[in-house]
Each structure stands twice: as structure tokens, then as C-alpha cells.
Design an enzyme around this catalytic site. Structure first.
Site, PDB file in Angstrom:
ATOM      1  N   GLY A 103      27.462  -6.172  45.883  1.00  0.00           N
ATOM      2  CA  GLY A 103      28.211  -6.898  44.841  1.00  0.00           C
ATOM      3  C   GLY A 103      29.553  -6.258  44.543  1.00  0.00           C
ATOM      4  O   GLY A 103      30.492  -6.946  44.121  1.00  0.00           O
ATOM      5  N   GLU A 147      31.815  -7.579  47.077  1.00  0.00           N
ATOM      6  CA  GLU A 147      32.027  -9.007  46.794  1.00  0.00           C
ATOM      7  C   GLU A 147      32.990  -9.208  45.618  1.00  0.00           C
ATOM      8  O   GLU A 147      33.816 -10.124  45.643  1.00  0.00           O
ATOM      9  CB  GLU A 147      30.674  -9.683  46.524  1.00  0.00           C
ATOM     10  CG  GLU A 147      29.821  -9.731  47.785  1.00  0.00           C
ATOM     11  CD  GLU A 147      28.384 -10.113  47.530  1.00  0.00           C
ATOM     12  OE1 GLU A 147      27.688  -9.396  46.780  1.00  0.00           O
ATOM     13  OE2 GLU A 147      27.949 -11.144  48.071  1.00  0.00           O
ATOM     14  N   GLU A 191      22.984  -4.975  51.859  1.00  0.00           N
ATOM     15  CA  GLU A 191      21.779  -5.660  51.346  1.00  0.00           C
ATOM     16  C   GLU A 191      20.666  -5.720  52.392  1.00  0.00           C
ATOM     17  O   GLU A 191      19.486  -5.690  52.061  1.00  0.00           O
ATOM     18  CB  GLU A 191      22.135  -7.082  50.878  1.00  0.00           C
ATOM     19  CG  GLU A 191      22.950  -7.139  49.593  1.00  0.00           C
ATOM     20  CD  GLU A 191      24.454  -7.078  49.808  1.00  0.00           C
ATOM     21  OE1 GLU A 191      24.897  -6.706  50.919  1.00  0.00           O
ATOM     22  OE2 GLU A 191      25.199  -7.408  48.856  1.00  0.00           O
ATOM     23  N   ALA A 225      24.864  -4.540  43.073  1.00  0.00           N
ATOM     24  CA  ALA A 225      23.943  -4.880  41.989  1.00  0.00           C
ATOM     25  C   ALA A 225      23.021  -3.701  41.731  1.00  0.00           C
ATOM     26  O   ALA A 225      22.755  -2.904  42.639  1.00  0.00           O
ATOM     27  CB  ALA A 225      23.117  -6.089  42.394  1.00  0.00           C
TER      28      ALA A 225
HETATM   29  N1  CO8 Z   1      21.619   0.314  42.040  1.00  0.00           N
HETATM   30  C1  CO8 Z   1      21.035   1.206  41.218  1.00  0.00           C
HETATM   31  N2  CO8 Z   1      21.306   2.523  41.221  1.00  0.00           N
HETATM   32  C2  CO8 Z   1      22.231   2.952  42.096  1.00  0.00           C
HETATM   33  C3  CO8 Z   1      22.888   2.079  42.989  1.00  0.00           C
HETATM   34  C4  CO8 Z   1      22.557   0.690  42.941  1.00  0.00           C
HETATM   35  N3  CO8 Z   1      23.150  -0.222  43.711  1.00  0.00           N
HETATM   36  N4  CO8 Z   1      23.740   2.803  43.738  1.00  0.00           N
HETATM   37  C5  CO8 Z   1      23.611   4.085  43.330  1.00  0.00           C
HETATM   38  N5  CO8 Z   1      22.714   4.165  42.339  1.00  0.00           N
HETATM   39  C6  CO8 Z   1      22.283   5.381  41.633  1.00  0.00           C
HETATM   40  C7  CO8 Z   1      21.352   6.227  42.473  1.00  0.00           C
HETATM   41  O1  CO8 Z   1      20.036   5.731  42.423  1.00  0.00           O
HETATM   42  C8  CO8 Z   1      21.517   7.582  41.831  1.00  0.00           C
HETATM   43  O2  CO8 Z   1      20.753   7.607  40.661  1.00  0.00           O
HETATM   44  P1  CO8 Z   1      19.867   8.935  40.274  1.00  0.00           P
HETATM   45  O3  CO8 Z   1      20.910  10.008  40.070  1.00  0.00           O
HETATM   46  O4  CO8 Z   1      19.176   8.526  39.018  1.00  0.00           O
HETATM   47  O5  CO8 Z   1      19.000   9.201  41.434  1.00  0.00           O
HETATM   48  C9  CO8 Z   1      22.988   7.593  41.424  1.00  0.00           C
HETATM   49  O6  CO8 Z   1      23.389   6.221  41.388  1.00  0.00           O
HETATM   50  C10 CO8 Z   1      23.881   8.290  42.416  1.00  0.00           C
HETATM   51  O7  CO8 Z   1      23.626   7.755  43.690  1.00  0.00           O
HETATM   52  P2  CO8 Z   1      23.438   8.660  45.007  1.00  0.00           P
HETATM   53  O8  CO8 Z   1      22.789   9.970  44.650  1.00  0.00           O
HETATM   54  O9  CO8 Z   1      22.764   7.833  46.030  1.00  0.00           O
HETATM   55  O10 CO8 Z   1      24.978   8.923  45.339  1.00  0.00           O
HETATM   56  P3  CO8 Z   1      25.651   9.140  46.758  1.00  0.00           P
HETATM   57  O11 CO8 Z   1      27.073   9.461  46.462  1.00  0.00           O
HETATM   58  O12 CO8 Z   1      24.858  10.097  47.592  1.00  0.00           O
HETATM   59  O13 CO8 Z   1      25.557   7.703  47.500  1.00  0.00           O
HETATM   60  C11 CO8 Z   1      25.823   5.300  47.651  1.00  0.00           C
HETATM   61  C12 CO8 Z   1      26.281   6.621  46.984  1.00  0.00           C
HETATM   62  C13 CO8 Z   1      26.185   5.320  49.132  1.00  0.00           C
HETATM   63  C14 CO8 Z   1      26.580   4.205  46.921  1.00  0.00           C
HETATM   64  C15 CO8 Z   1      24.290   5.134  47.501  1.00  0.00           C
HETATM   65  O14 CO8 Z   1      23.931   5.371  46.133  1.00  0.00           O
HETATM   66  C16 CO8 Z   1      23.792   3.770  47.874  1.00  0.00           C
HETATM   67  O15 CO8 Z   1      23.579   3.515  49.050  1.00  0.00           O
HETATM   68  N6  CO8 Z   1      23.585   2.869  46.879  1.00  0.00           N
HETATM   69  C17 CO8 Z   1      23.041   1.552  47.108  1.00  0.00           C
HETATM   70  C18 CO8 Z   1      24.092   0.596  47.670  1.00  0.00           C
HETATM   71  C19 CO8 Z   1      23.513  -0.783  47.925  1.00  0.00           C
HETATM   72  O16 CO8 Z   1      22.541  -0.953  48.634  1.00  0.00           O
HETATM   73  N7  CO8 Z   1      24.148  -1.792  47.321  1.00  0.00           N
HETATM   74  C20 CO8 Z   1      23.750  -3.170  47.452  1.00  0.00           C
HETATM   75  C21 CO8 Z   1      22.944  -3.574  46.254  1.00  0.00           C
HETATM   76  S1  CO8 Z   1      22.333  -5.220  46.377  1.00  0.00           S
HETATM   77  C22 CO8 Z   1      23.678  -6.187  45.944  1.00  0.00           C
HETATM   78  O17 CO8 Z   1      24.726  -5.736  45.579  1.00  0.00           O
HETATM   79  C23 CO8 Z   1      23.477  -7.667  46.029  1.00  0.00           C
HETATM   80  C24 CO8 Z   1      24.578  -8.405  45.299  1.00  0.00           C
HETATM   81  C25 CO8 Z   1      24.152  -9.797  45.066  1.00  0.00           C
HETATM   82  C26 CO8 Z   1      24.347 -10.377  43.715  1.00  0.00           C
HETATM   83  C27 CO8 Z   1      24.614  -9.457  42.602  1.00  0.00           C
HETATM   84  C28 CO8 Z   1      23.693  -9.634  41.457  1.00  0.00           C
HETATM   85  C29 CO8 Z   1      24.037  -8.689  40.278  1.00  0.00           C
END
Ligand code: CO8
Length: 257
Positions: A108, A111, A131, A65
Site C-alpha cells: 500500500g 500504491e 503482497e 497495509a
Molecule cells: N504491517 C505491520 N507491521 C509492520 C509492517 C506491516 N506492513 N511492516 C513493518 N512492520 C513492523 C514489524 O512487524 C516490526 O514490528 P516489531 O518491532 O513489533 O517486530 C517493525 O515494523 C519494524 O519492522 P522490521 O523489524 O521488519 O524492520 P526492517 O527494517 O528489518 O524491515 C521491511 C522493514 C522490509 C519494511 C519489513 O518490515 C517488511 O517486509 N514489512 C512488510 C512489508 C509488506 O509485506 N507490505 C505489504 C503489506 S500488504 C499491503 O500493503 C496490501 C495493500 C492493499 C490495500 C491496503 C489496505 C490498507
């Protein structure tokens, strides 16, 4: 239909939906969620399409998400936006959906992959439920689907301690169907989808429905669902055709009727 955050493509009888928000690792904001389901459902309604493939890019299937979009939300806003309930639309798709997963499938994203019917993963795929690292838990089925697929203890480690699975581990645990090099991932998924797309469509749909019943019901209810679907197929022209073709030693010509 043109979309801003997904790309669609047709190859033979296979409809491909590609998540296309690379600047955010395909994180599901409201628009991407809406467009993903609209594109999948449009293919599901299309009589020329018999199987679907859902994919992302090499870096990410989907990073979950959109955290930034929901960071300030209240519980009421989360409920009203139907951000989580919307994932139930995945279960209503009748045609088989194959996930082609490269890179991150997190939160997500993991999922959504789990709610597809088959998963082709590339060697770079990583599955996880991070999460807990942002103070919440999975909300789109992760706790339930992982526990059913992997058992309690591994599911607990993933949900409580952000244990990620490589594609090889995921295959060992029966979570993915095959692991292929990254450049072959989409083609392999489309090939698999294409094979299923050539089979009797109503039987495919009934088979999907019956296997899914195993995750929803007791064994007795699941067996009843299977039997009902099995019997219903004897009302189709394709059942007559399939059995006649076997007896006549020829290839069946399916009508989807
Ligand atoms: N949400 C928003 N922005 C994101 C997300 C995310 N989940 N993942 C990555 N981005 C953005 C980053 O903020 C970054 O943006 P910017 O360039 O503006 O700073 C850009 O994408 C690139 O990301 P990274 O520089 O971090 O890229 P890396 O290759 O170094 O890392 C990762 C990739 C490992 C995926 C890392 O970005 C990360 O850890 N992301 C978060 C993953 C996470 O915690 N996901 C769980 C989210 S909560 C969830 O899914 C709950 C689901 C429940 C219901 C769903 C409702 C819709």
C-alpha cells in the site's frame, strides 16, 4: 487539528503531511489511513495551500497495509472496514500531491506513492509489491497503476515475484521524477511543490485533471477532457492576466480566479 500518527507542517504555500508511525515502518493501520486522508484533505480545502507533499521518514515512506491488523479478517470484514476503498480518496484531491520517498515504499505504501502526482525519491528508496509473499495481491491500485506505468511484464514480475525497484531503476522507467540524496529528499520535494504552488492554481488543477484522464479513458475521451479544461480556463481572470502579462513583458499576478 492534532493527529496521533501524522505530522503536518506548512512551508509557504506548501502543506506537508508526514506519516509518523516509525515503530511499524509507517504501516497503514486504520488510524494512520484515516489521519493521512484527513490531513491531505484539510490542506486541499485550505485556500492558502497550493500544493501538497506526502512523506515518511528515512527508513520508510510506508511498508504497506498493517499486516497484523488484517491478518484474521474475513472478506466481509475487509469490505466493511473499507480498508481498500479508502484509497480512492487520493484521487479526489484537486491540488498536486508530491510524494517524497525514502526507504521502503511497499505494498500500500508503493500504491500511495504511485497515486501521487509526482515522486521525488531518495537514493535509498525501494519500491515493491510484496503482497505475494503473504498470500495476497495488491489491493489499492498497484496492479493497474504499475501495468500502465511500467508495462505488463515488469508489473507482472513485481506482483508475482516481489521484484523491487531501486530509485535509479524507478527513474529509468519513468516512475519517479528525480532521485536525490536522502537528506535532501523532503526539501527537494518541497521546492518542486513550491514552484508549482506559484503557478496559476486553476490551470494547475485543470492540468492535473486532464493528465489523470489519460489513465481513465480512451484517447478520444481524454482529448475531449483536455479540450474542455482548456476552454474552461478562458473563463478565468488568470487566463486574461497571464496572456496580458506576456504581451506586456511582465510577471503575471495570479488570483486563483
Ligand atoms: N504491517 C505491520 N507491521 C509492520 C509492517 C506491516 N506492513 N511492516 C513493518 N512492520 C513492523 C514489524 O512487524 C516490526 O514490528 P516489531 O518491532 O513489533 O517486530 C517493525 O515494523 C519494524 O519492522 P522490521 O523489524 O521488519 O524492520 P526492517 O527494517 O528489518 O524491515 C521491511 C522493514 C522490509 C519494511 C519489513 O518490515 C517488511 O517486509 N514489512 C512488510 C512489508 C509488506 O509485506 N507490505 C505489504 C503489506 S500488504 C499491503 O500493503 C496490501 C495493500 C492493499 C490495500 C491496503 C489496505 C490498507
Amino acid at each position: 487539528m492534532t493527529y496521533k500518527t501524522v505530522l503536518t507542517e506548512v512551508r509557504g504555500k506548501v502543506g506537508i503531511v508526514r506519516l509518523n508511525r516509525p515503530e511499524a515502518r509507517n504501516a497503514f493501520n486504520q488510524l494512520l489511513l484515516r489521519e493521512m486522508f484527513e490531513a491531505l484533505e484539510a490542506f486541499d480545502r485550505d485556500d492558502e495551500i497550493h500544493a501538497l507533499v506526502l512523506t515518511g521518514d528515512d527508513k520508510a515512506f510506508a511498508a504497506g497495509a498493517d499486516i497484523k491488523e488484517m491478518a484474521e479478517a474475513s472478506p466481509f470484514e475487509m469490505i466493511q472496514s473499507r480498508r481498500v476503498e479508502v484509497f480512492d480518496r487520493m484521487r479526489l484531491i484537486r491540488k498536486p500531491v508530491i510524494a517524497a520517498v525514502s526507504g521502503w515504499a511497499l505494498g500500500g505504501g508503493c500504491e500511495v506513492a504511485l497515486s501521487c502526482d509526482l515522486i521525488v525519491a531518495s537514493e535509498t528508496a525501494k519500491f515493491g509489491q510484496p503482497e505475494i509473499t503473504i498470500g495476497v495481491i495488491p489491493g489499492a491500485g498497484g496492479t493497474q497503476r504499475l501495468a500502465r506505468l511500467l508495462g505488463k511484464h515488469l508489473a507482472m514480475e513485481m506482483v508475482l515475484n516481489n521484484r523491487t525497484l531501486t530509485s535509479t531503476e524507478a527513474q529509468q522507467f519513468g516512475m519517479v521524477n528525480r532521485v536525490v540524496p536522502v537528506e535532501k529528499c523532503l526539501d527537494e520535494a518541497v521546492t518542486l511543490a513550491g514552484e508549482i504552488a506559484e503557478r496559476a492554481p486553476l490551470a494547475v488543477s485543470m492540468g492535473k485533471d486532464a493528465v489523470n484522464a489519460a489513465f481513465e479513458t480512451s484517447l478520444t475521451e481524454g482529448l475531449a477532457a483536455e479540450r474542455r479544461n482548456f476552454h474552461v480556463l478562458f473563463a478565468t481572470q488568470d487566463q486574461k492576466e497571464g496572456m496580458q502579462a506576456f504581451a506586456e513583458k511582465r510577471k503575471p499576478a495570479w488570483k486563483g480566479k
